[in-house]
Write a protein that holds these residues in place. Sequence first.
Motif, mmCIF file in Angstrom:
data_model
loop_
_atom_site.group_PDB
_atom_site.id
_atom_site.type_symbol
_atom_site.label_atom_id
_atom_site.label_comp_id
_atom_site.label_asym_id
_atom_site.label_seq_id
_atom_site.Cartn_x
_atom_site.Cartn_y
_atom_site.Cartn_z
ATOM 1 N N TYR A 1 0.831 -1.205 0.000
ATOM 2 C CA TYR A 1 0.000 0.000 0.000
ATOM 3 C C TYR A 1 0.862 1.250 0.000
ATOM 4 C CZ TYR A 1 -3.605 3.323 1.555
ATOM 5 O OH TYR A 1 -4.448 4.391 1.664
ATOM 6 N N ALA A 2 1.880 1.266 0.851
ATOM 7 C CA ALA A 2 2.745 2.439 0.961
ATOM 8 C C ALA A 2 3.491 2.712 -0.340
ATOM 9 C CB ALA A 2 3.743 2.254 2.104
ATOM 10 N N GLY A 3 3.763 1.661 -1.121
ATOM 11 C CA GLY A 3 4.528 1.824 -2.345
ATOM 12 C C GLY A 3 3.718 2.208 -3.561
ATOM 13 N N LEU A 4 2.401 2.351 -3.425
ATOM 14 C CA LEU A 4 1.571 2.717 -4.569
ATOM 15 C C LEU A 4 1.772 4.181 -4.948
ATOM 16 C CD1 LEU A 4 -1.832 1.006 -3.662
ATOM 17 C CD2 LEU A 4 -0.179 0.230 -5.365
ATOM 18 N N SER A 5 1.584 4.458 -6.212
ATOM 19 C CA SER A 5 1.563 5.850 -6.648
ATOM 20 C C SER A 5 0.290 6.511 -6.122
ATOM 21 C CB SER A 5 1.592 5.928 -8.174
ATOM 22 O OG SER A 5 0.395 5.389 -8.716
ATOM 23 N N ASP A 6 0.267 7.828 -6.111
ATOM 24 C CA ASP A 6 -0.924 8.540 -5.635
ATOM 25 C C ASP A 6 -2.149 8.151 -6.448
ATOM 26 O OD1 ASP A 6 0.595 9.816 -3.739
ATOM 27 O OD2 ASP A 6 0.814 11.675 -4.889
ATOM 28 N N SER A 7 -1.963 7.982 -7.760
ATOM 29 C CA SER A 7 -3.079 7.617 -8.627
ATOM 30 C C SER A 7 -3.598 6.220 -8.297
ATOM 31 C CB SER A 7 -2.650 7.687 -10.093
ATOM 32 O OG SER A 7 -3.684 7.235 -10.944
ATOM 33 N N ASN A 8 -2.670 5.255 -8.142
ATOM 34 C CA ASN A 8 -3.083 3.890 -7.818
ATOM 35 C C ASN A 8 -3.734 3.820 -6.440
ATOM 36 O OD1 ASN A 8 -2.258 2.780 -10.228
ATOM 37 N ND2 ASN A 8 -0.281 2.079 -9.449
ATOM 38 N N ARG A 9 -3.199 4.599 -5.489
ATOM 39 C CA ARG A 9 -3.782 4.586 -4.143
ATOM 40 C C ARG A 9 -5.186 5.176 -4.163
ATOM 41 N NH1 ARG A 9 -0.125 7.127 -1.668
ATOM 42 N NH2 ARG A 9 1.106 5.293 -1.145
ATOM 43 N N SER A 10 -5.382 6.194 -4.954
ATOM 44 C CA SER A 10 -6.709 6.790 -5.078
ATOM 45 C C SER A 10 -7.703 5.789 -5.654
ATOM 46 C CB SER A 10 -6.637 8.040 -5.965
ATOM 47 O OG SER A 10 -7.912 8.613 -6.118
ATOM 48 N N ASP A 11 -7.270 5.042 -6.696
ATOM 49 C CA ASP A 11 -8.134 4.012 -7.282
ATOM 50 C C ASP A 11 -8.456 2.926 -6.257
ATOM 51 O OD1 ASP A 11 -8.090 5.354 -9.694
ATOM 52 O OD2 ASP A 11 -6.508 4.086 -10.563
ATOM 53 N N LEU A 12 -7.443 2.541 -5.487
ATOM 54 C CA LEU A 12 -7.636 1.500 -4.480
ATOM 55 C C LEU A 12 -8.636 1.947 -3.414
ATOM 56 C CD1 LEU A 12 -6.895 -1.190 -3.105
ATOM 57 C CD2 LEU A 12 -4.952 -0.016 -2.061
ATOM 58 N N LEU A 13 -8.483 3.163 -2.926
ATOM 59 C CA LEU A 13 -9.374 3.662 -1.880
ATOM 60 C C LEU A 13 -10.808 3.788 -2.387
ATOM 61 C CD1 LEU A 13 -7.128 6.315 -0.107
ATOM 62 C CD2 LEU A 13 -7.835 4.074 0.761
ATOM 63 N N ALA A 14 -10.964 4.147 -3.666
ATOM 64 C CA ALA A 14 -12.311 4.227 -4.239
ATOM 65 C C ALA A 14 -12.956 2.840 -4.273
ATOM 66 C CB ALA A 14 -12.249 4.826 -5.638
ATOM 67 N N SER A 15 -12.188 1.831 -4.684
ATOM 68 C CA SER A 15 -12.710 0.457 -4.721
ATOM 69 C C SER A 15 -12.951 -0.064 -3.314
ATOM 70 C CB SER A 15 -11.729 -0.460 -5.458
ATOM 71 O OG SER A 15 -11.595 -0.087 -6.810
ATOM 72 N N LEU A 16 -12.067 0.301 -2.396
ATOM 73 C CA LEU A 16 -12.227 -0.150 -1.019
ATOM 74 C C LEU A 16 -13.471 0.457 -0.388
ATOM 75 C CD1 LEU A 16 -10.956 -1.773 1.301
ATOM 76 C CD2 LEU A 16 -9.714 0.302 1.952
ATOM 77 N N LYS A 17 -13.741 1.723 -0.704
ATOM 78 C CA LYS A 17 -14.942 2.360 -0.178
ATOM 79 C C LYS A 17 -16.181 1.603 -0.631
ATOM 80 C CE LYS A 17 -17.500 6.716 -0.090
ATOM 81 N NZ LYS A 17 -17.562 8.120 -0.517
ATOM 82 N N MET A 18 -16.223 1.212 -1.900
ATOM 83 C CA MET A 18 -17.373 0.458 -2.404
ATOM 84 C C MET A 18 -17.479 -0.891 -1.705
ATOM 85 S SD MET A 18 -17.638 1.296 -6.488
ATOM 86 C CE MET A 18 -15.970 0.779 -6.891
ATOM 87 N N ALA A 19 -16.327 -1.529 -1.442
ATOM 88 C CA ALA A 19 -16.347 -2.816 -0.756
ATOM 89 C C ALA A 19 -16.883 -2.663 0.665
ATOM 90 C CB ALA A 19 -14.945 -3.417 -0.736
ATOM 91 N N PHE A 20 -16.458 -1.614 1.359
ATOM 92 C CA PHE A 20 -16.969 -1.360 2.706
ATOM 93 C C PHE A 20 -18.461 -1.066 2.689
ATOM 94 C CE2 PHE A 20 -12.605 -0.696 4.379
ATOM 95 C CZ PHE A 20 -12.741 -1.347 5.598
ATOM 96 N N GLU A 21 -18.905 -0.333 1.679
ATOM 97 C CA GLU A 21 -20.312 0.053 1.627
ATOM 98 C C GLU A 21 -21.237 -1.148 1.493
ATOM 99 O OE1 GLU A 21 -20.358 2.904 -1.517
ATOM 100 O OE2 GLU A 21 -20.009 4.604 -0.163
ATOM 101 N N GLU A 22 -20.702 -2.284 1.029
ATOM 102 C CA GLU A 22 -21.509 -3.499 0.973
ATOM 103 C C GLU A 22 -21.919 -3.955 2.375
ATOM 104 O OE1 GLU A 22 -19.414 -6.481 -1.167
ATOM 105 O OE2 GLU A 22 -19.178 -5.262 -2.983
ATOM 106 N N TYR A 23 -21.176 -3.499 3.392
ATOM 107 C CA TYR A 23 -21.463 -3.873 4.775
ATOM 108 C C TYR A 23 -22.138 -2.750 5.555
ATOM 109 C CZ TYR A 23 -18.161 -7.595 3.654
ATOM 110 O OH TYR A 23 -17.524 -8.667 3.077
ATOM 111 N N ALA A 24 -22.549 -1.679 4.863
ATOM 112 C CA ALA A 24 -23.166 -0.535 5.537
ATOM 113 C C ALA A 24 -24.647 -0.793 5.778
ATOM 114 C CB ALA A 24 -22.972 0.731 4.709
ATOM 115 N N GLY A 25 -25.093 -0.452 6.969
ATOM 116 C CA GLY A 25 -26.502 -0.580 7.311
ATOM 117 C C GLY A 25 -27.166 0.776 7.351
#
Length: 215
Positions: free
Chosen positions: A171-195
């Motif tokens: 994670y620390a070694g990702l470029s800013d662009s790749n980290r941004s893409d990852l966080l966007a996908s991670l947010k969607m993954a977390f939202e699957e567990y949102a009530g």
Amino acid sequence: MAVAASERGASVLAVDFAPAMVERAEERLQQFHRSTAKVMDFIALDIADGSQDVAISNFGILAYPSWQGALKEMVRVIRPGGAIALTMWTNRDDCSPAHLLHRVFRQLFPNKDLWPPGLFPIFSPTALEKGLLRAGCVDVRVRTAQADWSPFSSNDVGRECDPMFRGFPGYAGLSDSNRSDLLASLKMAFEEYAGSGGVIRLPTKAFVVFASKPT
């Protein structure tokens, strides 16, 4: 855990190999005059044989390939008849924010490793029991605890988790662009567990292990 034990009247020595962790523990333990924190290597504890009543590792030694050596150190420092307790994730992809990150990271970057091979070893209750018996423990009991991890809302998850995730080399070694893409996908993954209200309730399972040192 050191604070919780101190609040119940225990005299606690909290150890970690990260100075920043120990510094924070010392701050929180200042109100307890019989408790302290020190920097130590968990496979070579600077603690006398048989000098402790209880040794606890909370999501600690079992996260490393060297856990068997660290467990032997825990057994060494407790008195005969003393107790040992350990906790560890069950390695489900949704059992902690880090494991959910691992699933999303694999999907986006299949040729990269999020953390070093061997970190977070895969356990079963039988493997844990055998490992503790090999270390000289008796009366080994392995239980699976389950609860919802719900400290985050979907809007805060990236901001809240980013400092923790930066401890993983991939994670620390990702470029800013790749980290941004990852966080966007991670947010969607977390939202699957949102009530209701957007509160995330991540189903969490962990092994809780109890054992004793022979008298």
